[in-house]
Scaffold this motif. Structure first.
Motif, PDB file in Angstrom:
ATOM      1  N   VAL A 137       1.233  -1.183   0.294  1.00 32.35           N
ATOM      2  CA  VAL A 137       0.033  -0.483   0.039  1.00 32.35           C
ATOM      3  C   VAL A 137       0.970   1.379   0.202  1.00 32.35           C
ATOM      4  N   THR A 138       2.259   1.233   1.204  1.00 32.87           N
ATOM      5  CA  THR A 138       2.780   2.696   0.907  1.00 32.87           C
ATOM      6  C   THR A 138       3.504   2.785  -0.581  1.00 32.87           C
ATOM      7  N   GLU A 139       4.277   1.837  -0.786  1.00 30.41           N
ATOM      8  CA  GLU A 139       4.729   1.984  -2.211  1.00 30.41           C
ATOM      9  C   GLU A 139       3.527   1.987  -3.530  1.00 30.41           C
ATOM     10  N   ARG A 140       2.641   1.835  -2.800  1.00 29.84           N
ATOM     11  CA  ARG A 140       1.715   1.959  -4.698  1.00 29.84           C
ATOM     12  C   ARG A 140       1.016   3.365  -4.819  1.00 29.84           C
ATOM     13  N   ASN A 141       1.653   4.152  -3.046  1.00 30.95           N
ATOM     14  CA  ASN A 141       1.010   5.555  -3.381  1.00 30.95           C
ATOM     15  C   ASN A 141       1.929   6.475  -3.442  1.00 30.95           C
ATOM     16  N   VAL A 142       3.260   5.863  -3.533  1.00 27.95           N
ATOM     17  CA  VAL A 142       4.441   6.236  -3.541  1.00 27.95           C
ATOM     18  C   VAL A 142       5.103   6.330  -5.232  1.00 27.95           C
ATOM     19  N   ILE A 143       4.719   5.527  -5.677  1.00 26.95           N
ATOM     20  CA  ILE A 143       4.885   5.196  -8.035  1.00 26.95           C
ATOM     21  C   ILE A 143       3.275   6.028  -8.431  1.00 26.95           C
ATOM     22  N   LEU A 144       2.318   5.893  -8.015  1.00 28.05           N
ATOM     23  CA  LEU A 144       1.194   6.417  -7.955  1.00 28.05           C
ATOM     24  C   LEU A 144       1.177   8.475  -7.435  1.00 28.05           C
ATOM     25  N   GLU A 146       4.346   9.464  -7.857  1.00 26.36           N
ATOM     26  CA  GLU A 146       5.592   9.768  -8.894  1.00 26.36           C
ATOM     27  C   GLU A 146       5.313  10.721 -10.059  1.00 26.36           C
ATOM     28  N   ARG A 147       3.502   9.230 -10.752  1.00 25.57           N
ATOM     29  CA  ARG A 147       3.375   9.667 -11.645  1.00 25.57           C
ATOM     30  C   ARG A 147       2.700  10.722 -11.333  1.00 25.57           C
ATOM     31  N   ASN A 148       2.060  10.877 -10.780  1.00 25.34           N
ATOM     32  CA  ASN A 148       1.291  12.830 -10.821  1.00 25.34           C
ATOM     33  C   ASN A 148       2.059  14.042 -10.610  1.00 25.34           C
ATOM     34  N   GLN A 149       3.583  12.955  -9.606  1.00 23.74           N
ATOM     35  CA  GLN A 149       4.317  14.826 -10.239  1.00 23.74           C
ATOM     36  C   GLN A 149       5.345  14.552 -11.937  1.00 23.74           C
ATOM     37  N   ARG A 150       5.473  13.504 -12.364  1.00 24.31           N
ATOM     38  CA  ARG A 150       6.373  13.609 -13.382  1.00 24.31           C
ATOM     39  C   ARG A 150       5.353  13.729 -14.811  1.00 24.31           C
ATOM     40  N   THR A 151       4.465  13.411 -14.427  1.00 24.63           N
ATOM     41  CA  THR A 151       3.398  12.648 -15.541  1.00 24.63           C
ATOM     42  C   THR A 151       1.950  13.421 -15.727  1.00 24.63           C
ATOM     43  N   ALA A 157       4.778  15.715 -20.394  1.00 20.33           N
ATOM     44  CA  ALA A 157       4.956  14.167 -20.714  1.00 20.33           C
ATOM     45  C   ALA A 157       3.987  13.687 -20.602  1.00 20.33           C
ATOM     46  N   LEU A 158       2.619  13.851 -21.073  1.00 14.91           N
ATOM     47  CA  LEU A 158       1.383  13.586 -21.377  1.00 14.91           C
ATOM     48  C   LEU A 158       1.842  13.581 -22.291  1.00 14.91           C
ATOM     49  N   ALA A 159       1.901  14.480 -23.152  1.00 17.03           N
ATOM     50  CA  ALA A 159       2.167  14.277 -25.377  1.00 17.03           C
ATOM     51  C   ALA A 159       2.780  13.906 -25.213  1.00 17.03           C
ATOM     52  N   VAL A 175       3.843   1.279 -23.785  1.00 15.66           N
ATOM     53  CA  VAL A 175       3.352   1.265 -22.594  1.00 15.66           C
ATOM     54  C   VAL A 175       3.745   2.961 -21.783  1.00 15.66           C
ATOM     55  N   PRO A 176       4.367   3.266 -21.128  1.00 18.17           N
ATOM     56  CA  PRO A 176       4.539   3.753 -19.753  1.00 18.17           C
ATOM     57  C   PRO A 176       5.948   3.371 -19.379  1.00 18.17           C
ATOM     58  N   ILE A 177       6.878   3.366 -18.468  1.00 22.47           N
ATOM     59  CA  ILE A 177       7.616   2.305 -17.694  1.00 22.47           C
ATOM     60  C   ILE A 177       6.755   2.467 -16.301  1.00 22.47           C
ATOM     61  N   ILE A 178       6.215   3.833 -16.080  1.00 24.12           N
ATOM     62  CA  ILE A 178       6.048   4.088 -15.355  1.00 24.12           C
ATOM     63  C   ILE A 178       4.456   3.423 -15.204  1.00 24.12           C
ATOM     64  N   GLY A 179       4.228   3.404 -15.809  1.00 23.87           N
ATOM     65  CA  GLY A 179       2.427   2.779 -16.298  1.00 23.87           C
ATOM     66  C   GLY A 179       1.391   3.501 -16.389  1.00 23.87           C
ATOM     67  N   TRP A 180       0.330   2.948 -16.813  1.00 20.85           N
ATOM     68  CA  TRP A 180      -0.996   3.654 -16.863  1.00 20.85           C
ATOM     69  C   TRP A 180      -1.583   3.275 -15.315  1.00 20.85           C
TER      70      TRP A 180
END
Length: 443
Positions: A137-144, A146-151, A157-159, A175-180
């Protein structure tokens, strides 16, 4: 006098002769070991590369390779969560990890006498990761986040994400490395452990050690810590869906009010560096510089930024390092009062002129000198050298390919560049994107 003559002879030796001292081994469990000696400083870079990245993820689980990268810093049978990084820092070193389409890598840079400690800890998390639901749960929130900030908070980045998805219709490079996001939100313990159990195995890994080390000592340590880990008997063949031939130009307009200035970009499917066949990729490196390198010397820069003042920026890029087909890209930011239609027409004219006219010999020689210098300077970066070999070996190249690359670059001719330009710069195998703040500016 003999020493002086010898020194003069060495300086006149062809550039490719002065490659790094590299020793390779393969452990009984299938793990490859690469040792790159550099005794100028008592420092070592210890890296483990896995031949698995986001393009190896199962459909529906995009982002799991990067998710697992985060999770590997959690607890093992013998280490507490975060302990590895704490120990590295306490020993005056640095560590990190990164995920790409074709690999995931973990590294530590420490004093050379701390190598055994690094191997003990890294080999532990290769086989003994212990996750909890709280970790998930913790790391899933972290990568989400990360996607918020970077993409998601970055219009560019979205383009790029949409453009890449349009470029690759069948291959996982689309498919993006960070994921959909919608798939990232459902990643769970089973997704992570399934990927870990299958791919985080010695017979899917490459150990790269660079710095103040002796090959035999590295081998002995590798056998002690990595050699005892059993191989994955069911490791699958590295199969990727092939991208079908592109026979029609693709275009898209990305509208986002956060775009500060409209611009256009175009990418073409292009060949990557292949083992034993790197000549086309080397020619594409030259093409990127000739078309869109320095604005003072490149075709796009001179024509669009200076002669006609059509653009405030222009550039070209090519990433030769891919396991499968890569891309060659162009970008133009129009000047004030210039529409995207006008900018694209001007860009197309530059490409047409480039294909129709001979390449200046002085330009080619300047680039040869530039590439030769950059290769020499790169040898002062032990971490960069380790990265070079690790990335190459996870993407289908060999030690010999890496060491041959500088000389292949030096042998590229103007005819080679023209031939690969005519092959790659075909509109029917391109994706063109207009990135604008409003639909009214998509003109």
């Amino acid at each position: 006098m003999r020493r002086l003559i010898a020194a003069l002879c060495i300086s006149a030796t062809p550039f490719a002769a002065s490659a790094e001292e590299v020793t390779t081994y393969t452990l009984d469990n299938g793990m490859d070991v690469v040792v790159i000696e550099d005794h100028r400083a008592p420092v070592v870079v210890h890296m483990v590369w896995y031949r698995s990245g986001s393009a190896d993820e199962p459909p529906g689980s995009s982002g799991v390779a990067h998710f697992l990268e985060h999770l590997l810093f959690k607890a093992t049978d013998t280490m507490e969560s975060g302990e590895l990084s704490e120990v590295v820092a306490a020993n005056g070193g640095s560590d990190n990890a990164f995920t790409s389409y074709d690999y995931t890598a973990y590294y530590q840079r420490v004093a050379a006498d701390r190598l055994e400690l690094m191997m003990r800890m890294e080999s532990d998390r290769m086989n003994n990761l212990r996750l909890t639901e709280e970790d998930i749960v913790t790391e899933r929130n972290v990568i989400l986040e990360e996607r918020n900030q970077r993409t998601d908070n970055n219009a560019g980045a979205l383009a790029r994400e949409q453009l890449r998805a349009a470029q690759y219709l069948n291959h996982r490079y689309g498919v993006p490395i960070i994921g959909w996001r919608h798939e990232m939100e459902s990643l769970d313990m089973q997704d992570a452990l399934s990927f870990y159990d299958l791919y985080y195995s010695p017979n899917n890994a490459i150990l790269v050690v660079a710095g103040d080390v002796e090959p035999e000592e590295v081998l002995a340590l590798a056998e002690t810590y990595y050699g005892v880990i059993p191989p994955e008997e069911h490791l699958p063949e590295r199969f990727r869906p092939e991208e079908p031939p592109q026979t029609a130009e693709r275009r898209l307009t990305y509208v986002d009010p956060r775009v500060s200035q409209p611009y256009l970009t175009r990418s073409y499917i292009a060949p990557e560096r292949d083992s034993g066949a790197q000549k086309e990729a080397a020619a594409l490196v030259y093409l990127a510089e000739l078309l869109g390198g320095s604005p003072f010397t490149s075709a796009l820069g001179i024509a669009l930024q200076f002669d006609s003042q059509t653009a405030v920026y222009s550039g070209a890029g090519y990433d030769a390092m891919n396991l499968d087909d890569t891309t060659f890209g162009l970008t133009v930011v129009p000047a004030q009062g210039v529409t995207l239609s006008e900018a694209e027409a001007a860009m197309d004219q530059v490409i047409a002129d480039f294909l129709a006219n001979p390449i200046d010999a002085d330009q080619m020689e300047r680039l040869r000198t530039q590439f030769r210098a950059s290769e020499i300077y790169a040898r002062d970066d032990v971490e960069g050298i380790a990265n070079r070999y690790g990335a190459a070996l996870t993407q289908g190249l060999t030690i010999e390919d890496v060491q041959a690359w500088p000389q292949i670059l030096q042998q590229v001719t103007a005819e080679d560049v023209k031939a690969v330009a005519e092959k790659v710069l075909q509109r029917q195998q391109s994706v063109t994107g207009w990135i604008v703040p409003s639909q009214e500016e998509a003109l």
